[in-house]
Scaffold this active site. Sequence first.
Site, mmCIF file in Angstrom:
data_model
loop_
_atom_site.group_PDB
_atom_site.id
_atom_site.type_symbol
_atom_site.label_atom_id
_atom_site.label_comp_id
_atom_site.label_asym_id
_atom_site.label_seq_id
_atom_site.Cartn_x
_atom_site.Cartn_y
_atom_site.Cartn_z
ATOM 1 N N ARG A 23 1.171 -6.839 12.173
ATOM 2 C CA ARG A 23 2.072 -7.251 11.091
ATOM 3 C C ARG A 23 3.506 -6.875 11.461
ATOM 4 O O ARG A 23 3.801 -5.686 11.661
ATOM 5 C CB ARG A 23 1.715 -6.516 9.786
ATOM 6 C CG ARG A 23 0.310 -6.798 9.274
ATOM 7 C CD ARG A 23 0.284 -8.005 8.366
ATOM 8 N NE ARG A 23 -1.075 -8.429 8.096
ATOM 9 C CZ ARG A 23 -1.717 -8.232 6.951
ATOM 10 N NH1 ARG A 23 -1.108 -7.590 5.974
ATOM 11 N NH2 ARG A 23 -2.934 -8.678 6.779
ATOM 12 N N GLU A 29 6.006 -6.358 9.771
ATOM 13 C CA GLU A 29 6.707 -5.982 8.531
ATOM 14 C C GLU A 29 7.599 -4.781 8.813
ATOM 15 O O GLU A 29 7.128 -3.790 9.356
ATOM 16 C CB GLU A 29 5.682 -5.593 7.460
ATOM 17 C CG GLU A 29 4.730 -6.713 7.103
ATOM 18 C CD GLU A 29 3.420 -6.204 6.456
ATOM 19 O OE1 GLU A 29 2.983 -5.075 6.767
ATOM 20 O OE2 GLU A 29 2.858 -6.970 5.666
ATOM 21 N N ARG A 44 1.949 4.048 4.108
ATOM 22 C CA ARG A 44 0.704 3.269 4.087
ATOM 23 C C ARG A 44 0.761 2.003 4.938
ATOM 24 O O ARG A 44 -0.167 1.213 4.935
ATOM 25 C CB ARG A 44 0.340 2.903 2.651
ATOM 26 C CG ARG A 44 1.462 2.180 1.926
ATOM 27 C CD ARG A 44 1.217 2.154 0.447
ATOM 28 N NE ARG A 44 0.922 0.814 -0.010
ATOM 29 C CZ ARG A 44 0.281 0.551 -1.143
ATOM 30 N NH1 ARG A 44 -0.155 1.530 -1.892
ATOM 31 N NH2 ARG A 44 0.067 -0.675 -1.515
ATOM 32 N N HIS A 45 1.884 1.800 5.639
ATOM 33 C CA HIS A 45 2.012 0.609 6.491
ATOM 34 C C HIS A 45 2.280 1.004 7.939
ATOM 35 O O HIS A 45 3.052 1.916 8.195
ATOM 36 C CB HIS A 45 3.184 -0.267 6.032
ATOM 37 C CG HIS A 45 2.964 -0.931 4.721
ATOM 38 N ND1 HIS A 45 3.465 -0.428 3.557
ATOM 39 C CD2 HIS A 45 2.289 -2.062 4.394
ATOM 40 C CE1 HIS A 45 3.109 -1.225 2.548
ATOM 41 N NE2 HIS A 45 2.402 -2.217 3.027
ATOM 42 N N GLU A 47 -4.287 0.471 -2.489
ATOM 43 C CA GLU A 47 -5.027 -0.737 -2.102
ATOM 44 C C GLU A 47 -5.641 -0.535 -0.727
ATOM 45 O O GLU A 47 -4.938 -0.176 0.214
ATOM 46 C CB GLU A 47 -4.050 -1.931 -2.046
ATOM 47 C CG GLU A 47 -4.744 -3.190 -1.568
ATOM 48 C CD GLU A 47 -3.781 -4.271 -1.087
ATOM 49 O OE1 GLU A 47 -2.708 -4.448 -1.680
ATOM 50 O OE2 GLU A 47 -4.137 -4.926 -0.094
ATOM 51 N N SER A 82 -8.168 -6.605 0.171
ATOM 52 C CA SER A 82 -7.880 -7.805 -0.611
ATOM 53 C C SER A 82 -8.989 -8.783 -0.323
ATOM 54 O O SER A 82 -9.508 -8.810 0.795
ATOM 55 C CB SER A 82 -6.612 -8.485 -0.119
ATOM 56 O OG SER A 82 -5.503 -7.816 -0.551
ATOM 57 N N ARG A 117 -6.420 3.034 6.209
ATOM 58 C CA ARG A 117 -6.186 3.435 4.810
ATOM 59 C C ARG A 117 -7.439 4.068 4.205
ATOM 60 O O ARG A 117 -7.339 4.966 3.385
ATOM 61 C CB ARG A 117 -5.756 2.229 3.966
ATOM 62 C CG ARG A 117 -4.323 1.843 4.201
ATOM 63 C CD ARG A 117 -3.819 0.951 3.082
ATOM 64 N NE ARG A 117 -2.546 0.360 3.443
ATOM 65 C CZ ARG A 117 -1.949 -0.582 2.733
ATOM 66 N NH1 ARG A 117 -2.509 -1.043 1.626
ATOM 67 N NH2 ARG A 117 -0.790 -1.069 3.116
HETATM 68 P P1 ATP Z 1 0.190 -4.126 0.820
HETATM 69 O O1 ATP Z 1 0.346 -4.883 -0.477
HETATM 70 O O2 ATP Z 1 -0.246 -2.706 0.629
HETATM 71 O O3 ATP Z 1 1.363 -4.291 1.745
HETATM 72 P P2 ATP Z 1 -1.197 -6.417 1.794
HETATM 73 O O4 ATP Z 1 -1.403 -7.081 0.457
HETATM 74 O O5 ATP Z 1 -0.148 -6.936 2.706
HETATM 75 O O6 ATP Z 1 -1.036 -4.820 1.585
HETATM 76 P P3 ATP Z 1 -3.495 -7.634 2.948
HETATM 77 O O7 ATP Z 1 -2.693 -8.619 3.700
HETATM 78 O O8 ATP Z 1 -4.209 -8.090 1.773
HETATM 79 O O9 ATP Z 1 -2.579 -6.391 2.558
HETATM 80 O O10 ATP Z 1 -4.454 -6.899 3.988
HETATM 81 C C1 ATP Z 1 -5.738 -6.405 3.661
HETATM 82 C C2 ATP Z 1 -5.828 -4.904 3.888
HETATM 83 O O11 ATP Z 1 -5.313 -4.554 5.173
HETATM 84 C C3 ATP Z 1 -5.006 -4.067 2.937
HETATM 85 O O12 ATP Z 1 -5.676 -3.851 1.726
HETATM 86 C C4 ATP Z 1 -4.842 -2.792 3.715
HETATM 87 O O13 ATP Z 1 -6.005 -1.989 3.669
HETATM 88 C C5 ATP Z 1 -4.681 -3.285 5.127
HETATM 89 N N1 ATP Z 1 -3.265 -3.436 5.476
HETATM 90 C C6 ATP Z 1 -2.444 -4.481 5.179
HETATM 91 N N2 ATP Z 1 -1.236 -4.323 5.695
HETATM 92 C C7 ATP Z 1 -1.255 -3.133 6.349
HETATM 93 C C8 ATP Z 1 -0.296 -2.419 7.128
HETATM 94 N N3 ATP Z 1 0.926 -2.916 7.343
HETATM 95 N N4 ATP Z 1 -0.663 -1.240 7.648
HETATM 96 C C9 ATP Z 1 -1.902 -0.758 7.466
HETATM 97 N N5 ATP Z 1 -2.864 -1.385 6.765
HETATM 98 C C10 ATP Z 1 -2.553 -2.564 6.210
#
Ligand code: ATP
Length: 440
Positions: free
Chosen positions: A217, A219, A225-226, A363, A366, A414
Amino acid sequence: MERVLISESPKFIGQVIKIAGWVNVRRDHGKIIFIDIRDRSGIIQSVVIPDEKETYETAKTLKGEYSIEVEGLVKERPASAKKEDLITGGVEMEVKKIKILGKTYAELPIDISKEEMDLNLDTLLNNRVISLRNDKIKAIFKVSAEIVRSYSEFLRKEGFLEIKTPKILSSATEGGANFFKIKYFEKDAFLAQSPQFYKQSAVSFFERVFEVGPVFRAEPHFTSRHVNEFTGLDAEMGFINNFEDVMRELERTMSYVMKSVSKNCVQEIKKYNIEPPKIKNVFPRIKLTEALDILKKEFGKEISGIDIDPEGERLISEWVKKKYKSDFVFLIHYPAGTRPFYTMPSADPQFTESFDLLFRGMEIASGGQRIHDYEQLVRNIQKFKLNPNDFEDYLENFKYGMPPHGGWGLGLERIAQQILGISSIKEAILFPRDVKRLTP
Ligand code: ATP
């Protein structure tokens, strides 16, 4: 003589055994030298006395983190010196022979010999090859491994086939800005930010699939948590009746994982001084709109948008814990605008057949039901102001009897973070990647 593991030493009281490991710490007490030796299974205290001349001279040269092979007599410790918190706390070793296997060529940048290192995150991560030798830190990865093992075991039992999908993609398929662009020979390519399209495709030939794989990602987050590379625990299942079927499967999977971790990682959990997760066979389900109302009523918290924020996730989990005694909660029916185009709309099309799973305030997954009808999917792509021609390969699956299906994406790190109560997700990754960190 065959080597044995240090954790097995209490079985050999009165016998000479051979072990191999690292010098956790060397202490010289007058004429006697104590060496705590560490291998993958534990730590044992060993004693070198001057009578063993050659061995004694070798012992004097040992430094922290030398790797050594040692032969010695296992002895019971006097009751007053027993250490109840160590597997080997009831025994020690009287050293007969030491062979140096690997020397230390630099001063150790941090002291890893004590379980509690009390170092800041940057120091821990900058000195990763050393900090990962600490027992408490290693415990995180044993828990992670147990999560993956039990996750895979459960899903296999449930008839899911393990698959691996490509991580190099020709286009930033799901849209959005969080893709890493890479050079691929003469072309540009992208690193997969989820296995979404391929795991849906796999439903059309295997019905039920799961994947444990890297997720990238781009981001620019600076949160606890990211990270920019994590491990996704994904699953997708066909012939579902509704998205409740998906939640039920995920709930059973997580219950199995939590029970396995509680049972098989007793020592690791003890090191973090936390309660094993509270498992209910059914996790509470709360509509997202209701959760936002609860936040307003119970905590006076107004959410500016239509989605919940991290603080909201924490507060709603607190409320659920009090009311339902559950560490888990599903938030369901996210508004259409907050979910990707492939999400199945609810009967009221403002909402979707989707969920997030929160665990101890964060979270961790998803998921939801996906649109499986070709024509409905094309219409939804257009509704999102995207061009169906850009999804040609993906759409191909849907032309040939795609069954109703759904699934989820969990983040491994996580889960480990929340089980052990670790403050940053980066501690749950061997060599984490974030906006500023590409090494070690
Ligand atoms: P958040 O809202 O916390 O940024 P997200 O909605 O982008 O998460 P999803 O794209 O739905 O997350 O990804 C599914 C799962 O992958 C998340 O619930 C989380 O456990 C994990 N996840 C997502 N993005 C990250 C990240 N940047 N770093 C670590 N784990 C992640």
